[in-house]
Design an enzyme around this catalytic site. Structure first.
Site, PDB file in Angstrom:
ATOM      1  CE  LYS A 117       7.439  10.814  -6.352  1.00  0.00           C
ATOM      2  NZ  LYS A 117       6.559  10.014  -5.475  1.00  0.00           N
ATOM      3  N   GLY A 153      10.043   8.740 -13.580  1.00  0.00           N
ATOM      4  CA  GLY A 153      10.427   7.449 -14.159  1.00  0.00           C
ATOM      5  C   GLY A 153      11.888   7.498 -14.579  1.00  0.00           C
ATOM      6  CE1 TYR A 213      -1.272  -3.769  -3.123  1.00  0.00           C
ATOM      7  CE2 TYR A 213      -0.961  -3.438  -5.470  1.00  0.00           C
ATOM      8  CZ  TYR A 213      -0.435  -3.499  -4.195  1.00  0.00           C
ATOM      9  OH  TYR A 213       0.900  -3.295  -3.987  1.00  0.00           O
ATOM     10  N   GLY A 228       0.892  -1.164   0.000  1.00  0.00           N
ATOM     11  CA  GLY A 228       0.000   0.000   0.000  1.00  0.00           C
ATOM     12  C   GLY A 228       0.922   1.203   0.000  1.00  0.00           C
ATOM     13  CG  ASP A 229      -0.054   5.206  -1.225  1.00  0.00           C
ATOM     14  OD1 ASP A 229      -0.750   4.671  -0.333  1.00  0.00           O
ATOM     15  OD2 ASP A 229      -0.198   6.388  -1.579  1.00  0.00           O
ATOM     16  CG  ASP A 251       4.701   4.074  -3.073  1.00  0.00           C
ATOM     17  OD1 ASP A 251       4.257   5.189  -3.382  1.00  0.00           O
ATOM     18  OD2 ASP A 251       4.096   3.012  -3.283  1.00  0.00           O
ATOM     19  CB  ALA A 274       9.080   2.974  -9.016  1.00  0.00           C
ATOM     20  NE  ARG A 334      -2.478   4.131  -7.454  1.00  0.00           N
ATOM     21  CZ  ARG A 334      -1.284   4.705  -7.610  1.00  0.00           C
ATOM     22  NH1 ARG A 334      -1.169   5.865  -8.241  1.00  0.00           N
ATOM     23  NH2 ARG A 334      -0.198   4.123  -7.139  1.00  0.00           N
TER      24      ARG A 334
END
Ligand SMILES: O=C(O)C(=O)C[C@H](O)[C@H](O)CO
Length: 309
Positions: free
Chosen positions: A227, A229, A90, A31-32, A259, A257, A169
């Site tokens: 951030k 990527g 999830y 979970g984040d 988090d 990634a 989200r």
């Protein structure tokens, strides 16, 4: 002892285990906000206590999640239980290493995590650094969102380090407008905001990481790290803007990634590193995390990337 508090929803996580067979799924917890607490715990020295705040149920997985936290030195002093509800779930789906999620969390106990004002007051008062995300707000009723945002602002005014990752989200929100509105309000109470450029460009229309950073600064943040990527990351602190170029790496699974970057970045900032040094630390951890399936990798596997505890 200093205290890092992370607030949000931890779930059972299903990630595919292709080596074991096509329909074999590995069960974990993630979970984040838990992911960020995890990587902060891995990187912070022992004079920092890391506590996670959520609400769990009385299903068979909730006590296992509590054990999992305790085994990994993440405190549960602010975790309460709701007998009539259960922990959410999830599943990660992957396409060329990029993740998307399917959720079963509509009635999770975590949706009630902000229902106890006295416990919220106690948790905020005890903490030196307080972290929450757009997902934390998305799952709460409006009253719960207000309860967290007002306390975050008060904590910031009181000189605590308040941190917010908008973590967009859209499928958890009632509408895209509501998502943008609540996230922008939350950023006013956060000294640090840690957005991810791809999502922000899609939902806020930012044309560059710098435009994204400036928008969050205007919303009230003092320090923004965008951030990006494998692209260039932007760090804006007051009037100073730095760009950190990154090499493009193909992920095995991009889950966690951002988090994990946050955990490494925050641990470094909270222990005296500059934003650029902290970005290096966060990036080194995120690189390790995207080489594994699932959001969490064993803290012992972070040696070399994380500061040793
Ligand atoms: O999407 C969510 O709500 C999650 O918390 C699941 C993942 O662990 C998280 O998004 C990874 O950043």
């Amino acid at each position: 002892m200093s205290l890092f508090l992370s607030i949000g929803e931890a779930m059972v996580e299903l990630s595919s285990a292709p080596d074991a067979g096509e329909d074999i799924w590995r069960l974990g917890f993630a979970g984040d906000t838990l992911n960020t607490a995890w990587y902060a715990r891995a990187c912070l020295p022992d004079d920092w206590d890391v506590q996670y705040m959520t609400r769990l149920g009385q299903d068979p997985f909730s006590p296992r999640l509590l054990d999992f936290l305790a085994t990994n030195s993440i405190g549960h002093r602010f975790i309460t239980t709701e007998a009539s509800r259960s922990v959410g779930l999830y599943a990660i789906q992957l396409e060329n290493g990029e993740r998307s999620f399917a959720y079963w969390r509509g009635q999770s106990a975590a949706r009630l995590l902000a229902e106890d004002p006295a416990l919220l007051d106690e948790a905020f008062a005890a903490s030196n650094a307080i972290y929450l995300s757009g997902i934390t707000l998305a799952i709460l009723p409006e009253k719960g969102r207000d309860a967290l945002i007002s306390r975050l602002s008060a904590a910031r005014t009181a000189g605590k380090t308040t941190i917010f990752d908008p973590n967009l989200r859209p499928k958890l929100w009632e509408s895209a407008d509501s998502m943008r509105d609540w996230l922008t309000r939350a950023a006013a109470g956060a000294a640090l905001v840690l957005p991810s450029f791809d999502d922000e460009a899609e939902w806020f229309g930012d044309t560059s990481p710098e435009a994204c950073a400036r928008r969050w600064q205007q919303a009230g943040a003092a320090e923004v790290v965008v951030k990006n990527g494998g692209g260039s990351m932007v760090i804006l602190q007051d009037d100073r803007l730095d760009t950190r170029h990154a090499e493009k790496v193909s992920p095995v699974d991009s889950t966690g990634a951002g988090d994990s970057f946050n955990g490494g970045y925050l641990a470094a900032r909270l222990t005296g590193s500059t934003p650029l040094e902290a970005a290096e630390a966060g990036h080194a951890i995120a690189l390790k995390v995207i080489g594994h399936r699932g959001a969490l990798i064993a803290m012992s596997d972070l040696k070399g990337a994380a500061r040793s505890r």
